[in-house]
Structure formats: C-alpha cells, structure tokens
Design a protein around this motif. Structure first.
Motif, short mmCIF file in Angstrom:
data_model
loop_
_atom_site.label_atom_id
_atom_site.label_comp_id
_atom_site.label_asym_id
_atom_site.label_seq_id
_atom_site.Cartn_x
_atom_site.Cartn_y
_atom_site.Cartn_z
N TYR A 244 0.82 -1.20 0.00
CA TYR A 244 0.00 0.00 0.00
C TYR A 244 0.87 1.26 0.00
O TYR A 244 1.98 1.27 0.53
CB TYR A 244 -0.91 0.03 1.22
N GLU A 245 0.34 2.34 -0.56
CA GLU A 245 1.04 3.61 -0.65
C GLU A 245 1.40 4.12 0.75
O GLU A 245 0.57 4.18 1.65
CB GLU A 245 0.14 4.65 -1.34
N GLY A 246 2.68 4.48 0.93
CA GLY A 246 3.13 5.11 2.16
C GLY A 246 3.40 4.17 3.31
O GLY A 246 3.81 4.61 4.40
N ARG A 247 3.18 2.85 3.12
CA ARG A 247 3.35 1.88 4.21
C ARG A 247 4.09 0.66 3.69
O ARG A 247 3.85 0.21 2.56
CB ARG A 247 1.98 1.42 4.73
N VAL A 248 4.97 0.14 4.52
CA VAL A 248 5.59 -1.14 4.23
C VAL A 248 5.41 -2.05 5.44
O VAL A 248 5.19 -1.58 6.57
CB VAL A 248 7.09 -1.01 3.90
N LEU A 249 5.50 -3.34 5.21
CA LEU A 249 5.31 -4.32 6.27
C LEU A 249 6.53 -5.21 6.36
O LEU A 249 7.02 -5.73 5.34
CB LEU A 249 4.05 -5.15 5.99
N LEU A 250 7.04 -5.37 7.58
CA LEU A 250 8.15 -6.28 7.83
C LEU A 250 7.62 -7.58 8.42
O LEU A 250 6.94 -7.56 9.45
CB LEU A 250 9.16 -5.65 8.80
N VAL A 251 7.92 -8.69 7.76
CA VAL A 251 7.57 -10.01 8.28
C VAL A 251 8.69 -10.38 9.25
O VAL A 251 9.68 -11.01 8.89
CB VAL A 251 7.43 -11.04 7.15
N THR A 252 8.55 -9.94 10.49
CA THR A 252 9.66 -9.97 11.45
C THR A 252 10.04 -11.37 11.88
O THR A 252 11.20 -11.62 12.24
CB THR A 252 9.29 -9.16 12.70
N THR A 253 9.09 -12.30 11.89
CA THR A 253 9.33 -13.66 12.35
C THR A 253 8.18 -14.53 11.89
O THR A 253 7.07 -14.04 11.64
CB THR A 253 9.44 -13.72 13.89
N GLY A 254 8.44 -15.82 11.78
CA GLY A 254 7.37 -16.76 11.47
C GLY A 254 6.72 -17.33 12.71
O GLY A 254 5.74 -18.07 12.62
N VAL B 75 7.61 6.40 2.12
CA VAL B 75 7.20 5.50 3.20
C VAL B 75 7.12 6.29 4.50
O VAL B 75 8.12 6.80 5.00
CB VAL B 75 8.19 4.32 3.35
N ARG B 76 5.93 6.40 5.04
CA ARG B 76 5.71 7.13 6.29
C ARG B 76 5.45 6.20 7.47
O ARG B 76 5.53 6.62 8.62
CB ARG B 76 4.51 8.08 6.13
N GLU B 77 5.13 4.96 7.18
CA GLU B 77 4.77 4.02 8.24
C GLU B 77 5.40 2.66 7.98
O GLU B 77 5.36 2.15 6.86
CB GLU B 77 3.24 3.88 8.33
N VAL B 78 5.98 2.09 9.04
CA VAL B 78 6.53 0.73 8.99
C VAL B 78 5.68 -0.14 9.90
O VAL B 78 5.48 0.18 11.08
CB VAL B 78 8.00 0.69 9.43
#
Length: 348
Positions: free
Chosen positions: A120-130, A169-172
């Motif tokens: 999504y615009e302005g946001r990224v997602l980190l898959v920190t762990t399974g 990117v404004r939000e993680v």
C-alpha cells in the motif's frame, strides 16, 4: 538475539535483566492435540476419539499451539466454546476448496526485499518472524514461506535500505508471525534502525500476544514505545469478549495507558462471533480496557479455513444491527482484503 539473553551493550553496562516471565509461559504452551482435548474435557468416548483423529491429521500440516493463559479462559466440556474453536484442528480443514488458496492476500507478489512487503502507498510491512504464541486455525499466513525471510540482523539490511531509499514510506508495520515473539532486545534493535530513517513517522505493530500471552506486555516493551521517535500504533487481535479477561484485561489496560495508540482488529468467524451480541460485547469490553475497535475483517480465503467463512450479506446485516445498538466509535469498519487492491476495501 535469542529471548532471555543479554546484549553486549547490556553486559558492558552491568545491566543484567532477569529472564522474562513470558519465556516460561511459552515453554508451557500446549502443543499436542491430545493434551488440548484432555484439558478442555473433550477427550473421552467415541466423540473424543473422533476429534483426536481429525485433530492429528489437521495438525500434521499446521501444528497446535495454545498458551496456558488462553486455555484457562475456555469453558470446560464445551465443544462449541468460541475460544476453543479458534485453535482446535478439525477435519473440515482438509476440505478441498479451489477458491481457498495458500496466499489469499497476494503477499508473494508484493515482496520488495527479503522480509519486506510493499503493498500500500506510504506503508511497508516487515515479516519480522514466522513464530507466534498461538496457532489460529484461520490464519491467513498459515502457508507463508517464513523460511525464506531474514534471520540475523545483517540479513535485514536490504529491507531497511529499501525503506531509507523510499521517502514516500511514512509508516513501517511490524508483523509476522507475531512481532512480539521477538525479544525486547531484538525489538529495540529494529526500532533503532527505524528511528534512524527520518521520514518514517509511525511504527505499527500487529500482535495477538497481549490476548493469548498477556505477560509478554513487559515494562521494557512499554518503555520502548515511550522512547521511540515515531508514533507507535499497536493493533491487537481479539475476536470474542471472553478472550478479554483476567491477565489479558490487565495487559490491555497497561498498553492503553502507554504512549501507544491501541486499536483492535477482529475477523468475522462462523460460530465464534457471528452474532450481534458477540460483536457488541466484544466492542464494549475492548473499550472498557482502553482499546478502540478498528476493523472487522471478512475472512481471508486461506486454504484450510473455509469452515469459518460467514457470507458477506450476513456480515453486512450484523454490522447494520451493530450501528443501531452502539455509538459509532464502537462499530468497527467491515473490510475485506483483496490481492492487488491498493487498500483494504469496505464491504458494502
């Protein structure tokens, strides 16, 4: 850094912290379908044997994980208990439904770097762990290839370089698995790397642990939120008011008293919360503990979860009746996530 270990910096400053209590809670979590059925009084007789046979088959592809705190809130002897239904493997998971797939929300198509999804615009997602402290049977990432994602700190460098290079990117968003399965020390390292990226204004964590493993809400975690430069948004995941009891209620109150903005997202689940009473009670109890209802998700069509689906026309009726019963700020937005769409879409 493994949970419970002491960082080099902490050692140099003689800051040796005791082993967090939640580590022992994780160790004692129920991981065997037979023990789960025994503990809730459903192991005996022909029905118990049938349940166990089905559970063993379903758990062979997606194993059981239930913390003691969550187990203690279940009604003994009730096969329809709404908490048990979320975690007990059943034969319906083996149903072959071609419209229920391994990646229902299109995560694979938006992987911009190892461990990083840019959907999504302005946001990224980190898959920190399974890892997660509970294995919900409707989990939309139950088939996610976690083994392909970064492990040690150095392996995360491409993801953080990507965020630093993209000033839009404004939000993680920290997700997983569950980001609170990382130790406080590992989370501090992640926050420090995010803090150093000046254009990031918010860090959002999505976690089920305050609900199922409440002692994971440590003083050190809350101190981290208070010291972070970006604003912290914490999204819990509760589906039923009976989840919000005892130590869970205490954890939510501590979170809501912190510097974080605390919201909740729920999933509409058949025979769990598909009634106006269940949804209203959930919203009211969340607010009693300082948490604002945020989203009510239509079930993501992940393989193995078809038996949880509630038709959208039923969901729309429930939300309309909810509006007539509660003030607007207690009515979550009813949404679906569709692969390739630029945002979650309101169900209308």
């Amino acid at each position: 850094m493994p949970d419970g270990t002491v960082s080099k910096a902490a050692t140099r400053s003689n800051d040796v912290r005791p082993r967090p209590r939640y580590i022992e809670s994780l160790r004692r979590a129920v991981r065997d379908p037979a023990e789960l059925l025994r503990r809730v009084g459903l192991a005996d007789g022909p029905e118990g044997r049938r349940r166990l046979a089905e559970a063993r088959v379903a758990a062979s592809s997606f194993r059981v994980m239930v913390p003691e705190s969550y187990l203690a809130r279940m009604a003994y002897g009730d096969p329809d208990d709404p908490l048990l239904r979320q975690v007990l493997p059943v034969g319906d998971e083996q149903a072959d439904r071609p419209d229920f797939v391994d990646d229902p929300v299109g995560d694979g198509a938006v992987r911009a770097a190892p461990g990083l999804l840019h959907k999504y615009e302005g946001r990224v997602l980190l898959v920190t762990t399974g890892a997660c402290a509970v294995h919900c049977r409707y989990c939309f990432r139950r088939h996610y290839p976690y083994a392909d994602e970064p492990g040690g700190a150095e392996a995360w460098r491409p993801a953080f370089d990507y965020v630093a290079a993209d000033r839009s990117v404004r939000e993680v968003i920290l997700s997983g698995g569950d980001p609170l399965m990382l130790s406080d020390g590992r989370l501090e390292e992640m926050f420090a790397r995010i803090d150093a990226i000046g254009h990031v204004e918010r860090v959002r964590l999505h976690s089920r642990l305050p609900i199922v493993l409440p002692d994971r809400v440590t003083d050190r975690l809350l101190d981290l939120f208070a010291s972070a430069r970006p604003r912290v948004v914490f999204v819990t995941h509760a589906n039923h008011a009976r989840e919000l009891m005892d130590d869970c209620a205490d954890a939510l109150r501590r979170l809501s008293a912190s510097t974080a903005t605390v919201l909740n997202q729920a999933v509409l689940l058949r025979q769990v919360n598909d009634s106006v009473d269940a949804l209203a009670n959930l919203s009211e109890r969340l607010f009693d503990h300082g948490v604002l209802p945020y989203y009510l998700h239509q079930l993501d069509r992940v393989a193995g979860a078809a038996h949880f689906e509630v038709p959208e026309r039923v969901g729309l009726d429930l939300v309309e009746r909810l509006r007539g019963r509660l003030p607007g700020y207690l009515v979550p937005t009813y949404v679906r996530e569709t692969a390739g769409e630029p945002s979650n879409t309101p169900v209308e």
